[in-house]
Design a protein around this motif. Structure first.
Motif, PDB file in Angstrom:
ATOM      1  N   ALA A  41       0.827  -1.205   0.000  1.00  0.00           N
ATOM      2  CA  ALA A  41       0.000   0.000   0.000  1.00  0.00           C
ATOM      3  C   ALA A  41       0.866   1.263   0.000  1.00  0.00           C
ATOM      4  N   PHE A  42       1.936   1.259   0.786  1.00  0.00           N
ATOM      5  CA  PHE A  42       2.851   2.403   0.784  1.00  0.00           C
ATOM      6  C   PHE A  42       3.502   2.573  -0.580  1.00  0.00           C
ATOM      7  N   ALA A  43       3.926   1.457  -1.176  1.00  0.00           N
ATOM      8  CA  ALA A  43       4.564   1.528  -2.487  1.00  0.00           C
ATOM      9  C   ALA A  43       3.589   2.020  -3.550  1.00  0.00           C
ATOM     10  N   ARG A  44       2.371   1.516  -3.512  1.00  0.00           N
ATOM     11  CA  ARG A  44       1.347   1.905  -4.512  1.00  0.00           C
ATOM     12  C   ARG A  44       1.031   3.390  -4.436  1.00  0.00           C
ATOM     13  N   THR A  45       1.045   3.950  -3.235  1.00  0.00           N
ATOM     14  CA  THR A  45       0.631   5.338  -3.050  1.00  0.00           C
ATOM     15  C   THR A  45       1.801   6.313  -2.945  1.00  0.00           C
ATOM     16  N   GLY A  46       3.029   5.810  -2.852  1.00  0.00           N
ATOM     17  CA  GLY A  46       4.189   6.687  -2.712  1.00  0.00           C
ATOM     18  C   GLY A  46       4.371   7.266  -1.324  1.00  0.00           C
ATOM     19  N   THR A  47       3.746   6.656  -0.329  1.00  0.00           N
ATOM     20  CA  THR A  47       3.853   7.136   1.051  1.00  0.00           C
ATOM     21  C   THR A  47       5.259   6.877   1.592  1.00  0.00           C
ATOM     22  N   GLY A  48       5.831   7.871   2.268  1.00  0.00           N
ATOM     23  CA  GLY A  48       7.194   7.765   2.752  1.00  0.00           C
ATOM     24  C   GLY A  48       7.289   7.293   4.189  1.00  0.00           C
ATOM     25  N   VAL A  49       8.518   6.917   4.583  1.00  0.00           N
ATOM     26  CA  VAL A  49       8.795   6.383   5.920  1.00  0.00           C
ATOM     27  C   VAL A  49      10.010   7.094   6.503  1.00  0.00           C
ATOM     28  N   ALA A  50       9.894   7.518   7.768  1.00  0.00           N
ATOM     29  CA  ALA A  50      11.035   8.003   8.535  1.00  0.00           C
ATOM     30  C   ALA A  50      11.495   6.871   9.446  1.00  0.00           C
TER      31      ALA A  50
END
Length: 458
Positions: free
Chosen positions: A283-292
């Motif tokens: 889901a993060f990859a599909r939406t481009g959501t970033g991680v700290a």
């Protein structure tokens, strides 16, 4: 109109560009606030308007480090609740944190920023979410401190509106109303956000976490951020306790819950993301959501091991974060390069988890991408902002490590000979140029003692 140039030469260079270009001995020319050129060998002779030449022999030049998650105010409460998990740690410290005021936050921000800048951070970020009534302009105090130290700053205006009486974790006296939080956040964006290419100050919208904010605040904050064109930040999937809280309260895990509230997208990044399933990562990859990624804090609070190799393999943007210094007492980001590599090698990928160059990329270009500034900072390329760090590697602690990137990542913390932000020196010979480090330390100590006294008095 001619601009003054700075020439840095005779140093190893890790550009962290898309090709991973490195030079065993090269040069960089800075013109004004931008990188003009980078190449192998000495700088061309005859350059006009050279105001300064720096001999980088025995050094490594890298992009400035980019911190993607922090809580400056915690500088005043380091070393407490030493043997707690996240929820117990928060419960122990919220009563103290809820007593902070503007002078305390200013002193804490100065201390946090000073230590990071001296250790190679050129872009800092802070997530401030504790706003006691009558405490003064806390966000303004942080902004003033960042301006004085001279680093770029992303100020994430946090908020909490879910107190203990409503099933949340924070005590009721530490939260705002939903409307008040939204209004103050919008005012912060309108007053401070600078979207320009060379911006020194940007604002993000940042409700604290699924267990401290209502769904209404999450949804309305996402709408506000997108209406204003700014980024979104929160904590996500940090602990097994958070996972349990979300399933009990919302009937789903943190990622699915946050997505239902509009909180996945290229304009979003989340801190920690330790307990991620394959579906969450997808889901993060599909939406481009970033991680700290905050390896030291994750270990300090026994939160777990984030799946950084899997996140990177899926194409998820990942940067590094110090996190609050009540859970990472060093307060420095360059130590996170080493810890990210070592801790991730304890996971299932073992020695293949991360390389030293991947670790450096996490702390530079990865962080820039997470903050949405990858076209401006995070690598040494012509036209990008001249945010550069020159690390001394020919001293006792590093001189026998032939690979300069390995020396930086695996070795002891390397001294910073020079750090530039937009071509302006913020560190010279290991000392800050704009603030008195000893005065900052004294002020922070005094404010920490005052906070402890006030908290003890109840």
């Amino acid at each position: 109109m001619p601009v003054d140039r700075i020439v840095i030469e005779n140093c190893a260079i890790a550009t962290v560009d898309a090709q991973g270009t490195e030079h065993a001995s090269g040069h960089v020319v800075v013109a004004g606030d931008r990188v003009e050129s980078v190449a192998a060998g000495p700088a061309p002779r005859g350059l006009a308007d050279v105001a300064r030449r720096v001999d980088g022999t025995g050094h490594l030049l890298t992009p400035g480090l980019v911190n993607t998650h922090h809580h400056f105010y915690q500088w005043l409460t380091r070393g407490l609740a030493q043997d707690c998990n996240l929820f117990d740690w928060l419960t122990a410290l919220y009563p103290t944190w809820a007593r902070v005021d503007e002078d305390m936050v200013y002193a804490a921000a100065l201390g946090s920023l000073a230590v990071m800048a001296r250790g190679g951070v050129t872009t800092a970020m802070d997530h401030h979410y504790v706003f006691p009534r009558g405490a003064g302009d806390l966000l303004g105090a942080e902004i003033r401190a960042a301006r004085e130290v001279g680093v770029r700053f992303t100020a994430a205006r946090g908020s909490m509106d879910l107190g203990a009486s409503d099933g949340g974790l924070p005590p009721d006296f530490a939260v705002e109303t939903t409307d008040a939080a939204l209004a103050a956040t919008e005012e912060a964006v309108d007053t401070h956000h600078d979207a320009s290419f060379g911006s020194m100050l940007q604002i993000a919208v940042a409700p604290c976490s699924p267990f401290s904010v209502t769904t209404e605040l999450l949804r309305e904050s996402a709408a506000l951020a997108r209406r204003k064109g700014v980024r979104l930040h929160t904590h996500g999937s940090e602990t097994v306790e958070e996972e349990k809280f979300c399933h009990e309260r919302f009937g789903t895990g943190p990622t699915a819950y946050l997505e239902s509230a509009g909180w996945l997208g290229e304009d979003v990044w989340m801190a920690h993301c330790v307990h991620m399933s394959d579906a969450d990562i997808a889901a993060f990859a599909r939406t481009g959501t970033g991680v700290a990624h905050c390896p030291s804090s994750n270990a300090r609070l026994a939160a777990g091991l984030a799946r950084v190799p899997d996140l990177l393999a899926a194409g998820v943007p990942v940067g590094l974060g110090v996190d609050g210094t009540a859970s990472n007492e060093s307060g420095e980001l360059h130590t996170e390069l080493r810890n990210a590599l070592l801790i991730n090698r304890l996971g299932p990928h073992r020695e293949k988890a991360l390389t030293v160059r991947q670790a450096l990329r996490l702390g530079t270009y990865g962080g820039a991408r997470v903050l949405g500034r990858q076209d401006q900072i995070g690598s040494i390329e012509p036209g990008k902002l001249a945010d550069l760090v020159l690390w001394k590697l020919d001293g006792l602690a590093h001189s026998t490590i032939a690979d300069p990137v390995a020396a930086l990542v695996l070795g002891a913390p390397a001294p910073v000979t020079l750090a530039l932000v937009g071509g302006r020196p913020v560190v010279e010979a290991g000392r800050l140029t704009a603030v008195d480090e000893d005065a900052v330390a004294r002020r922070a100590r005094d404010e920490a003692r005052r906070l402890a006294r006030i908290a003890a008095e109840g």
